[in-house]
Scaffold this motif. Structure first.
Motif, PDB file in Angstrom:
ATOM      1  N   GLU A 185      32.102  34.001  30.345  1.00  0.00           N
ATOM      2  CA  GLU A 185      33.562  34.829  30.192  1.00  0.00           C
ATOM      3  C   GLU A 185      33.716  36.308  29.640  1.00  0.00           C
ATOM      4  O   GLU A 185      35.377  36.183  31.116  1.00  0.00           O
ATOM      5  N   ALA A 186      33.027  36.926  29.153  1.00  0.00           N
ATOM      6  CA  ALA A 186      33.602  38.690  29.589  1.00  0.00           C
ATOM      7  C   ALA A 186      32.878  39.251  30.477  1.00  0.00           C
ATOM      8  O   ALA A 186      34.252  39.987  31.339  1.00  0.00           O
ATOM      9  N   GLU A 187      31.958  38.759  31.213  1.00  0.00           N
ATOM     10  CA  GLU A 187      32.212  39.327  32.885  1.00  0.00           C
ATOM     11  C   GLU A 187      33.114  39.068  33.574  1.00  0.00           C
ATOM     12  O   GLU A 187      33.834  40.071  33.923  1.00  0.00           O
ATOM     13  N   LEU A 188      33.699  38.063  33.804  1.00  0.00           N
ATOM     14  CA  LEU A 188      35.228  37.538  34.369  1.00  0.00           C
ATOM     15  C   LEU A 188      36.527  38.204  33.694  1.00  0.00           C
ATOM     16  O   LEU A 188      36.726  38.539  34.582  1.00  0.00           O
ATOM     17  N   GLY A 189      36.309  38.453  32.425  1.00  0.00           N
ATOM     18  CA  GLY A 189      37.084  39.157  32.064  1.00  0.00           C
ATOM     19  C   GLY A 189      37.543  40.492  32.555  1.00  0.00           C
ATOM     20  O   GLY A 189      38.573  41.081  32.474  1.00  0.00           O
ATOM     21  N   GLU A 190      36.392  41.254  32.788  1.00  0.00           N
ATOM     22  CA  GLU A 190      35.535  42.097  32.807  1.00  0.00           C
ATOM     23  C   GLU A 190      36.505  42.825  34.813  1.00  0.00           C
ATOM     24  O   GLU A 190      36.884  43.385  34.537  1.00  0.00           O
ATOM     25  N   LEU A 234      38.084  41.066  35.986  1.00  0.00           N
ATOM     26  CA  LEU A 234      39.522  40.268  36.558  1.00  0.00           C
ATOM     27  C   LEU A 234      40.556  41.830  35.330  1.00  0.00           C
ATOM     28  O   LEU A 234      41.938  40.949  36.035  1.00  0.00           O
ATOM     29  N   GLY A 235      39.880  41.697  34.331  1.00  0.00           N
ATOM     30  CA  GLY A 235      41.306  42.856  33.672  1.00  0.00           C
ATOM     31  C   GLY A 235      42.020  42.025  33.021  1.00  0.00           C
ATOM     32  O   GLY A 235      43.128  42.798  32.833  1.00  0.00           O
ATOM     33  N   ILE A 236      41.628  40.874  32.839  1.00  0.00           N
ATOM     34  CA  ILE A 236      43.011  40.169  31.499  1.00  0.00           C
ATOM     35  C   ILE A 236      41.591  40.163  30.248  1.00  0.00           C
ATOM     36  O   ILE A 236      42.382  39.310  29.718  1.00  0.00           O
ATOM     37  N   ASN A 237      40.892  41.501  29.558  1.00  0.00           N
ATOM     38  CA  ASN A 237      40.767  41.228  28.362  1.00  0.00           C
ATOM     39  C   ASN A 237      41.673  42.021  27.530  1.00  0.00           C
ATOM     40  O   ASN A 237      41.334  42.302  26.140  1.00  0.00           O
ATOM     41  N   GLU A 238      42.365  42.845  28.214  1.00  0.00           N
ATOM     42  CA  GLU A 238      44.036  43.986  27.331  1.00  0.00           C
ATOM     43  C   GLU A 238      43.931  42.266  26.781  1.00  0.00           C
ATOM     44  O   GLU A 238      44.263  41.371  27.014  1.00  0.00           O
ATOM     45  N   ASN A 239      44.499  42.997  25.098  1.00  0.00           N
ATOM     46  CA  ASN A 239      45.404  41.922  24.638  1.00  0.00           C
ATOM     47  C   ASN A 239      47.491  41.831  24.827  1.00  0.00           C
ATOM     48  O   ASN A 239      47.632  42.807  24.554  1.00  0.00           O
ATOM     49  N   PRO A 240      46.740  41.053  25.307  1.00  0.00           N
ATOM     50  CA  PRO A 240      48.788  40.404  25.946  1.00  0.00           C
ATOM     51  C   PRO A 240      49.711  40.739  25.031  1.00  0.00           C
ATOM     52  O   PRO A 240      49.778  40.348  22.914  1.00  0.00           O
TER      53      PRO A 240
END
Length: 117
Positions: free
Chosen positions: A68-73, A75-81
């Motif tokens: 999940e961390a790899e995919l988040g990085e 796709l760029g969705i690791n930032e706090n919304p």
């Protein structure tokens, strides 16, 4: 005479030893003993399977978090919304202490669902 006594004692000792071994084996082969042994082995096998399953689940959870961390990085969705602004008014108003609105009538009795039971 001493020789006869030695061999007689040796024979008695061998007989006692053999009788003890046979009695122990017969006690191990009783239905109660066999059931107890089978139950103990089943419990041990269950513990081993549980330990392996827990280890597998922990490995899966760890690898899932890493992926999940790899995919988040990627796709760029690791930032706090940004969170939406809080509501000004509660969705459900408090019936025990209702707000005063001029011209409206609120019941004078509290609504308690547990009252009827």
């Amino acid at each position: 005479m001493f020789r006869r006594t030695f061999w007689f004692s040796t024979g008695v000792a061998a007989g006692v030893w053999a009788t003890t071994k046979v009695n122990r084996k017969l006690k191990q082969l009783t239905p109660e003993s066999l059931a107890r042994t089978a139950g103990n082995k089943a419990i041990e096998a269950g513990h081993r399977i549980k330990d392996r399953a827990v280890g597998f689940a922990l490995d899966v959870r760890e690898n899932m978090a890493a992926r999940e961390a790899e995919l988040g990085e990627a796709l760029g969705i690791n930032e706090n919304p940004e969170l939406p602004a809080p509501r000004r008014y509660p969705a459900i108003e408090n019936r025990d202490n209702p707000p005063y609105v001029e011209g409206s009538t609120y019941p004078t009795y509290p609504y308690n669902r547990n009252e009827d039971h």
